[in-house]
Design a protein around this motif. Sequence first.
Motif, PDB file in Angstrom:
ATOM      1  N   PRO A 111       0.820  -1.212   0.000  1.00  0.00           N
ATOM      2  CA  PRO A 111       0.000   0.000   0.000  1.00  0.00           C
ATOM      3  C   PRO A 111       0.857   1.266   0.000  1.00  0.00           C
ATOM      4  CG  PRO A 111      -0.765  -1.565   1.659  1.00  0.00           C
ATOM      5  CD  PRO A 111       0.551  -2.074   1.161  1.00  0.00           C
ATOM      6  N   PHE A 112       0.362   2.285  -0.672  1.00  0.00           N
ATOM      7  CA  PHE A 112       1.013   3.594  -0.647  1.00  0.00           C
ATOM      8  C   PHE A 112       0.865   4.168   0.760  1.00  0.00           C
ATOM      9  CE2 PHE A 112       1.429   8.121  -1.289  1.00  0.00           C
ATOM     10  CZ  PHE A 112       2.325   8.261  -2.341  1.00  0.00           C
ATOM     11  N   LEU A 134     -11.358   2.638  -7.350  1.00  0.00           N
ATOM     12  CA  LEU A 134     -11.405   1.587  -6.335  1.00  0.00           C
ATOM     13  C   LEU A 134     -10.691   0.326  -6.812  1.00  0.00           C
ATOM     14  CD1 LEU A 134     -15.089   1.889  -5.038  1.00  0.00           C
ATOM     15  CD2 LEU A 134     -13.002   2.534  -3.808  1.00  0.00           C
ATOM     16  N   ALA A 135     -10.900  -0.028  -8.074  1.00  0.00           N
ATOM     17  CA  ALA A 135     -10.259  -1.229  -8.611  1.00  0.00           C
ATOM     18  C   ALA A 135      -8.743  -1.075  -8.637  1.00  0.00           C
ATOM     19  CB  ALA A 135     -10.794  -1.521 -10.011  1.00  0.00           C
ATOM     20  N   SER A 136      -8.263   0.105  -9.001  1.00  0.00           N
ATOM     21  CA  SER A 136      -6.817   0.339  -9.015  1.00  0.00           C
ATOM     22  C   SER A 136      -6.234   0.239  -7.612  1.00  0.00           C
ATOM     23  CB  SER A 136      -6.517   1.719  -9.608  1.00  0.00           C
ATOM     24  OG  SER A 136      -6.830   1.766 -10.982  1.00  0.00           O
ATOM     25  N   LEU A 137      -6.906   0.825  -6.645  1.00  0.00           N
ATOM     26  CA  LEU A 137      -6.422   0.762  -5.267  1.00  0.00           C
ATOM     27  C   LEU A 137      -6.396  -0.677  -4.761  1.00  0.00           C
ATOM     28  CD1 LEU A 137      -8.267   3.865  -3.780  1.00  0.00           C
ATOM     29  CD2 LEU A 137      -5.822   3.677  -4.313  1.00  0.00           C
ATOM     30  N   ALA A 138      -7.367  -1.481  -5.177  1.00  0.00           N
ATOM     31  CA  ALA A 138      -7.393  -2.885  -4.763  1.00  0.00           C
ATOM     32  C   ALA A 138      -6.193  -3.644  -5.305  1.00  0.00           C
ATOM     33  CB  ALA A 138      -8.692  -3.541  -5.224  1.00  0.00           C
ATOM     34  N   LEU A 196      -2.666  12.441  -6.522  1.00  0.00           N
ATOM     35  CA  LEU A 196      -2.491  10.990  -6.514  1.00  0.00           C
ATOM     36  C   LEU A 196      -3.416  10.394  -5.459  1.00  0.00           C
ATOM     37  CD1 LEU A 196       0.777   8.981  -6.765  1.00  0.00           C
ATOM     38  CD2 LEU A 196      -0.752   8.540  -4.850  1.00  0.00           C
ATOM     39  N   VAL A 197      -4.263   9.465  -5.873  1.00  0.00           N
ATOM     40  CA  VAL A 197      -5.209   8.814  -4.962  1.00  0.00           C
ATOM     41  C   VAL A 197      -4.535   7.588  -4.354  1.00  0.00           C
ATOM     42  CG1 VAL A 197      -7.450   7.678  -4.765  1.00  0.00           C
ATOM     43  CG2 VAL A 197      -7.166   9.623  -6.325  1.00  0.00           C
ATOM     44  N   PHE A 198      -4.522   7.497  -3.019  1.00  0.00           N
ATOM     45  CA  PHE A 198      -3.811   6.376  -2.403  1.00  0.00           C
ATOM     46  C   PHE A 198      -4.668   5.520  -1.475  1.00  0.00           C
ATOM     47  CE2 PHE A 198      -3.162   9.893   0.565  1.00  0.00           C
ATOM     48  CZ  PHE A 198      -3.384   9.302   1.798  1.00  0.00           C
TER      49      PHE A 198
END
Length: 262
Positions: free
Chosen positions: A31-32, A176-180, A202-204
Amino acid sequence: MRAGGRALAATLALSLGCAARTLPGDLRPGPFRFPADIFAFANETVWEYGLDPATDLRSWRRREPRPPFSLRCGTMARAARQFYAGARFDPSPSPTDASTYERLVREVLRSDPRRPSGKRVVIPGYPDLQSFSAAHEALLKAALAGPWQSYLQRGNWRMIFPFTARHQRRLARRLLASLARSWPPIVHVLRYPELTINHLVLVFDAEETPAEIRFLTYDPNDAAHPVVLTFDRAADSFSYAPTPYFPGGPVKAYEVYDGLLY
């Protein structure tokens, strides 16, 4: 589907940014982490902003002299993801010399910002980007490209076209899919043709409720804390939290550094 059709579909998926960004488990960075994975310094705005408490009206004036490190929100968001995906910090050795760090930073910044790196550049002497950039601020600022990288970001064409509720809803799902997949997306938030905000973040991380999704972002203009980009499920729309440079409110959003067109 015929073989030729499958090949064409795969090519289109890659070019439009629809292919999943995945890496073998041993190469995934995890995780970022905020603030460990961000720069210790901020992108400086070319305007000074103020708020009149009596009228609640916002004012602004140009900074004089102009900040030497400004108009790099896109550059910094892109570089933060390149370090996240393409660098590994190793605090066990002693820090090395500046010329070695310059070479390592150049190697990281040459990596493809649109997909995970197949290798990790080892940066010795520091545990993370936050501490490394605090110790070598001048070196990193010199390495980060000038405003042209934000001005000429290939996805800028998208801002002039309409943003439908369906588009914004699909974007929320994509984020959401990218973060997963442990891939922090980079998002352009704007109010075009208004110029009150035209910014890359940047969404983390994300926090979901039945009513909304609160996307936590690294805002290069503010390294002190995450800024929230909220998706309203009922309205199928985004809003950006108040910041020193933006009073907060509705925005449009789309993903950049994602495929050939963006």
